[in-house]
Design an enzyme around this catalytic site. Structure first.
Site, mmCIF file in Angstrom:
data_model
loop_
_atom_site.group_PDB
_atom_site.id
_atom_site.type_symbol
_atom_site.label_atom_id
_atom_site.label_comp_id
_atom_site.label_asym_id
_atom_site.label_seq_id
_atom_site.Cartn_x
_atom_site.Cartn_y
_atom_site.Cartn_z
ATOM 1 C CG HIS A 416 2.313 -7.117 -1.452
ATOM 2 N ND1 HIS A 416 2.013 -5.832 -1.840
ATOM 3 C CD2 HIS A 416 3.584 -7.057 -0.970
ATOM 4 C CE1 HIS A 416 3.042 -5.040 -1.625
ATOM 5 N NE2 HIS A 416 4.014 -5.764 -1.080
ATOM 6 C CG ASP A 420 0.563 -1.619 -2.124
ATOM 7 O OD1 ASP A 420 0.772 -2.777 -2.572
ATOM 8 O OD2 ASP A 420 -0.227 -0.803 -2.631
#
Lengths: 445, 327
Positions: A416, A420
């Site tokens: 992450h 995204d």
């Protein structure tokens, strides 16, 4: 200045230890040139003339006619002028005694306690004898090198009976007949464990210790297990994982594969697996979304140019991730061959280091062991990992109608920091589109 | 008892064994007509004929190979290597054939051969007439190795070697030939292979050695006795199998041991003797085990100062013994 030089019996042959003077060719007072014969020698092996090693006047004959002397013995003395004394100093009999007398300076007189560095060093023999006779070694005078107490010192001390009075004392002190020659009070060392002490073992009481050793077993961690553990821990602790899943309708793919697999087997000798199609779909999607093929480098993100797919291949006791290099250059058939090859190498334990390096994105065919949903750990330092779950037939609503379709889930774990939800959603959607666009007309080559 | 030279003891042993048993014969370079380059086999051809004192070509491998074959066929050959330096072409025959044949044939074949080879330097022999190759053969199971120092042992061990049913390497020291002499009985006797011998009893230090250096040890011990140092001297006599009990007993006597040999230090007999002592007698040692050996240089130098540096002598030995005694 005149110098006197001795002429010695030389080593005339290997086994020769002595020689007999047969006849003198010169007499005292004669002038002798260098290399001029001075006498004749008789030996067991050879008869020879003895040449002079110097020029000068023969002053004295030391060994007479008919006498036998060892090799190296001087037979006569020749007086030479000092100017020609080069030969004289080259006399071939270096004196060993000089060095011998000089050297035992190391063996300095012992007993002086200030200069006794070996006073506290006890040989095994000394310790054993001291224990046998219950002698306190601090009472014994050392006569050895550096004040060392020798075996004979202990024996002499024991014979003198001086140690007897200590025996009872020691017995009381130690409570075991004085088996420790060096008791605690006499120890020089103030810290650490002395060798003569019994090591202090901590006593640990383990609660429920009875449970141990009843059916539990220990498995040694193999190097490969250790590597897996290290990589997994590094990945989980460094990479903030996020997870997403998408459902794919692979009905047409199933039809396509069923149509081609027998011929493919005949032609190539290997199985045409769903995984090959999936890889093709993934690779094509990565081409459209290169950010999936990247890694985190703290102040930047490195997007890899080559698409090298790591393929998770499980064995009974481990999992390996061999790499299909430049997967974007290969068609479905080529990918199928690569998969077959790497799986075989993994099972046979024949993977080389180069087979394992350079992966940029990992695919795991978790469906092969029946899973329909998994949460994979990213293959560090890559950005994402995708699993291909079991293909199952399910009722699906299409255009408000129920249909039985072959469905499969794709799960994606992502870094992450790099990726995204939106980009991953689009990527998965592209993989889904690619998979669903296979139909019975699609080409393998 | 007559006093005879070491070399005569060796010759007598061969002569007597050849008289006793007609299967015994000698072969080697110049052993027949010439009687050996050191005169070791002088007179044997006159007495026993060409077939029992046989001159061979200059081929050590063939000398050993012929002897091994004859031995396996029931003869008792004594093969002479003119110098142990020339023995290396025969090592394959000795190590791979002679040493193994009994084991390899499950006792069906034996090889009662004796290989005689003169060792040692200090005779101005240079690189190829001075070597001590004990360590090359040492540690080869199946071989027995003897290296006598006294004239008595030279004769008794050679007779024992001839009568031994297995291969024996007999290392005679060429410097001892005329240098060492002693009382040797006229009647038949043998010295058992595998038994060491105490040359001198003492209380302060133990010196273990074999062959020529024991002469220096005995001389040094005599000198040191005047300084109040008493040395216990053990002559190994047999290098393989080593007399373990005798070694341990000798070391136990004083707790201080010096091992001496002319063969170079690394990997020599002394290393094994030292290991045996360390394994068995740690708690009775009063000083580090010491060794005095030839230096680890490729060969005996040909120049006199170099040879003097290489060789042991009384002074070097005495210094080592004194240092151990003072420890």
């Amino acid at each position: 200045m005149k110098t006197l030089t001795e002429i010695v019996v030389p080593q005339l042959a290997e086994s020769l230890v002595s020689a007999t003077i047969d006849k003198w060719l010169k007499k005292p007072g004669d002038w002798v040139d260098i290399y001029e014969p001075i006498c004749e020698l008789l030996t067991d092996k050879v008869n020879a003339e003895l040449p002079s090693t110097v020029s000068g006047k023969l002053v004295q004959i030391l060994v007479g006619n008919g006498e036998t002397v060892p090799v190296g013995t001087a037979v006569c003395v020749i007086e030479t002028e000092s100017g020609a004394s080069g030969e004289a100093s080259a006399d071939s009999r270096p004196d060993y005694t000089g060095s011998v007398q000089a050297s035992p300076g190391a063996a300095a007189p012992a007993g002086d306690s200030e200069d006794a560095p070996m006073r506290g060093r006890f040989s095994p023999a000394v310790q054993q004898l001291a224990a046998e006779h219950a002698i306190r070694l601090t009472d014994v005078a050392g006569t050895g090198l550096g004040g060392r107490i020798t075996r004979k010192d202990v024996l002499a001390y024991a014979a003198s009976g001086a140690g007897k009075s200590n025996q009872q004392v020691n017995a009381v002190l130690n409570g075991n007949g004085g088996s420790h020659a060096v008791d605690a009070a006499a120890q020089v060392r103030s810290s650490g464990l002395h060798l003569t002490e019994t090591p202090r073992l901590p006593k640990i009481e383990v609660e429920g210790a009875a449970g141990l050793g009843r059916g539990d077993s220990f498995i040694d961690v193999t190097p490969i297990r250790n590597t897996i553990a290290r990589n997994m821990r590094q990945s989980v602790s460094e990479i903030p994982h996020a997870w997403t899943m998408i459902e794919v309708d692979v009905t047409n793919l199933v039809l396509l594969r069923n149509k081609l697999k027998d011929e493919f087997m005949k032609r190539e000798g290997i199985n045409l697996t769903y995984l090959a199609f999936l890889l093709k779909a993934v690779v094509n999607a990565i081409k459209d979304f290169p950010i999936m093929n990247s890694m985190w480098a703290v102040d930047k993100i490195i997007v890899k140019r080559d698409i090298n797919i790591s393929l998770a291949v499980g064995t009974e006791d481990s999992v390996m991730t061999p790499v299909i290099k430049n997967a974007d250059h290969k068609n479905v058939a080529g990918l199928a061959k690569e998969i077959e090859e790497l799986a075989r190498k993994t099972r046979d334990g024949k993977l080389t280091l180069s087979d394992m390096q350079g992966g940029t994105f990992t695919v795991n065919n978790t469906g092969s062991f029946g899973s329909i949903l998994s949460y994979p750990i990213i293959n560090y330092p890559q950005a994402a990992i995708l699993t291909f779950e079991s293909i199952v037939k399910r009722p699906v609503v299409i255009n408000d109608m129920l249909a039985v379709r072959s469905m499969a889930n794709l799960c994606l774990s992502l870094d992450h920091r790099i990726l995204d939800g939106v980009i991953c959603g689009r990527f998965l959607q592209r993989v889904k589109d690619n998979l669903e666009s296979f139909n019975t007309e699609s080409k393998l080559y | 008892m007559p006093v005879i030279d070491y070399i005569d003891a060796i010759r007598l042993a061969m002569k007597e064994e050849m008289e006793r048993d007609e299967d015994v014969f000698v072969l080697g370079e110049d052993v027949g007509l010439k009687g050996g380059v050191f005169t070791t086999t002088k007179g044997l051809q006159e007495q026993f004929g060409e077939l029992r004192a046989m001159d061979t070509p200059l081929a050590e491998s063939a000398i050993a190979g012929v002897a091994i074959g004859a031995a396996m066929y029931g003869m008792k050959p004594i093969a002479e290597m003119q110098y142990s330096d020339f023995m290396f072409p025969a090592t394959n025959q000795i190590i791979s054939e002679a040493a193994k044949i009994r084991y390899r044939s499950n006792n069906d074949w034996t090889c009662p051969v004796v290989v005689r080879a003169p060792i040692g330097g200090g005779v101005f022999g240079g690189l190829y007439h001075s070597q001590c190759p004990e360590s090359v053969f040492f540690g080869t199971p199946g071989l027995k190795i003897v290296a006598p120092y006294r004239a008595y042992d030279a004769k008794g061990l050679l007779k024992a070697a001839v009568r031994d049913p297995d291969p024996v390497i007999y290392f005679e020291n060429k410097k001892c030939y005329k240098l060492i002499n002693g009382e040797v009985p006229e009647e038949d006797y043998t010295v058992p292979i595998g038994k060491a011998n105490v040359l001198r009893e003492g209380e302060d230090i133990t010196v273990i050695g074999y062959s020529l250096p024991l002469l220096f040890v005995e001389q040094a011990a005599e000198d040191l006795a005047g300084e109040g140092i008493s040395a216990h001297i053990l002559d190994l006599r047999t290098l393989q199998p080593l007399d373990k009990e005798a070694i341990l007993e000798a070391v136990r006597r004083t707790g201080k041991v010096l091992i001496i040999h002319e063969d170079n230090k690394t990997g020599g007999i002394g290393a094994e003797v030292s290991a045996i002592i360390a394994e068995e007698l740690l708690y009775e040692l009063d000083a580090p085990i010491m060794r005095l050996c030839g230096p680890d240089v490729p060969a005996m130098p040909i120049n006199p100062p170099g040879e003097k540096f290489f060789m042991l002598n009384k002074e070097k030995v005495k210094e080592a013994m004194r240092n151990l005694a003072l420890y």
